[in-house]
Design an enzyme around this catalytic site. Sequence first.
Site, PDB file in Angstrom:
ATOM      1  N   TYR A 101      70.657  46.065   7.955  1.00 50.94           N
ATOM      2  CA  TYR A 101      70.027  46.707   9.116  1.00 50.94           C
ATOM      3  C   TYR A 101      68.523  46.744   8.881  1.00 50.94           C
ATOM      4  CZ  TYR A 101      68.170  50.205  12.219  1.00 50.94           C
ATOM      5  OH  TYR A 101      67.397  50.828  13.161  1.00 50.94           O
ATOM      6  N   GLU A 189      64.696  46.421  16.701  1.00 51.41           N
ATOM      7  CA  GLU A 189      65.778  46.547  15.733  1.00 51.41           C
ATOM      8  C   GLU A 189      66.578  45.251  15.607  1.00 51.41           C
ATOM      9  OE1 GLU A 189      68.383  50.368  15.687  1.00 51.41           O
ATOM     10  OE2 GLU A 189      69.575  48.828  16.666  1.00 51.41           O
TER      11      GLU A 189
END
Length: 383
Positions: A101, A189
């Site tokens: 992530y 993101e």
Amino acid sequence: MNVHEYQAKEIFGRHGIHVLEGRVVRTAAEARQAAAALGGPVVVKAQVHTGGRGKAGGIKLASGPEEAEAKATDILKLSIKGFPVRKLLVTPAVEIEHEYYVGAILDREDGLPLMMVSGEGGIDIEEVAAKTPEKIHKLHFDPDHGLRAFQARELAHKIEPNGRQALGIATLLVKLSKAFLAAGASLAEINPLVRCADGTFLALDAKLNLDDSEVALRKDLEALRDPDGSGGHTDKAREFGLSYIPLEGDIGCVVNGAGLAMATMDLVKHFGGDPANFLDIGGSSSPAKVVAALEILTADKHVRVILFNIFGGITRCDHVAEGIVAALEQTHIELPIVVRLTGTNEGRGREILEESGAAIFAGTMEEAVQKAVALAAGTEVKG
Ligand code: GDP
Ligand code: MN
């Protein structure tokens, strides 16, 4: 403003982040053609303004054109968290060695952009944050220059023990920070960022939230807006010139002027209630605006009572009253409506409402708020 995955990937790609070529389609037949053109197995991905598409069945692997068509048919029937699927991204499927992530956000508390990374990507990062916060690493970065190379290496080494691979992640983090800043984003993101078998890193998913104030200034960003209005009620509010921010409570507020709207919300809290929203219908409001405001509020199923607090300066009270009556005729609102109207054409406004029997009248702001709070709590019967 949210943008779709394929748009975010395009922007990330322009900043040198490795993304796969994909095709955006609207029908299952087009998905089949796209899969044929790409060759090999593909992933069919719902393009909607919400996360968790995988869990909701909006991301499907297909071995070839035929299966891509079948999967596209299924996905196009879905509505994910209230967002109907109208567009699909068809992209080559890849073999994943590891999922990370990485994300840049605006840290409003410290007033600085923040880079967050975790070795546990792919799944809900909120879950990782809640259960194992030590697995998320964060570093603020300079809003003019972006993440520095040494900062990027520091973060990358925390999630990847292999030195060479960590360097690959570090390079990507610097690019992501630059993409975040250039787009005026509040969030940029990549989840998952994947390491492929050949050791390269690939943004398998991409999410970008743009700052509305930045979008208002820039045509290049405005052009990314989805005309399908999949932004929901916030889009509708913008179209009618209303400032609308949904909140958690059950008292729907319709107010003119941002200051009065804030004061109204404060007073609702003061009397023990919870506002369902901030809504400023602005000056010179027409009945059409009031109708739009009521439609937006009644679409929120948490709302139990609607509270109007209007100070009629430029906004005429009779116009607001007409708007309420028109909205009731058009939308069959069953909720109690409490109205405090004061200022220009106040008397006429009151008359219009009393004739229609549409609302509960209050003479002062305190009285109106107290009535609304009691109605929301169910301690007072409508009428
Ligand atoms: P999200 O659920 O909305 O975050 O959608 P993502 O694009 O992140 O996809 C969800 C998950 O699907 C990813 O974490 C991957 O595990 C899986 N996935 C997506 N694309 C591929 C692919 O090309 N190959 C494989 N093996 N899995 C994929
Ligand atoms: Mn994802």
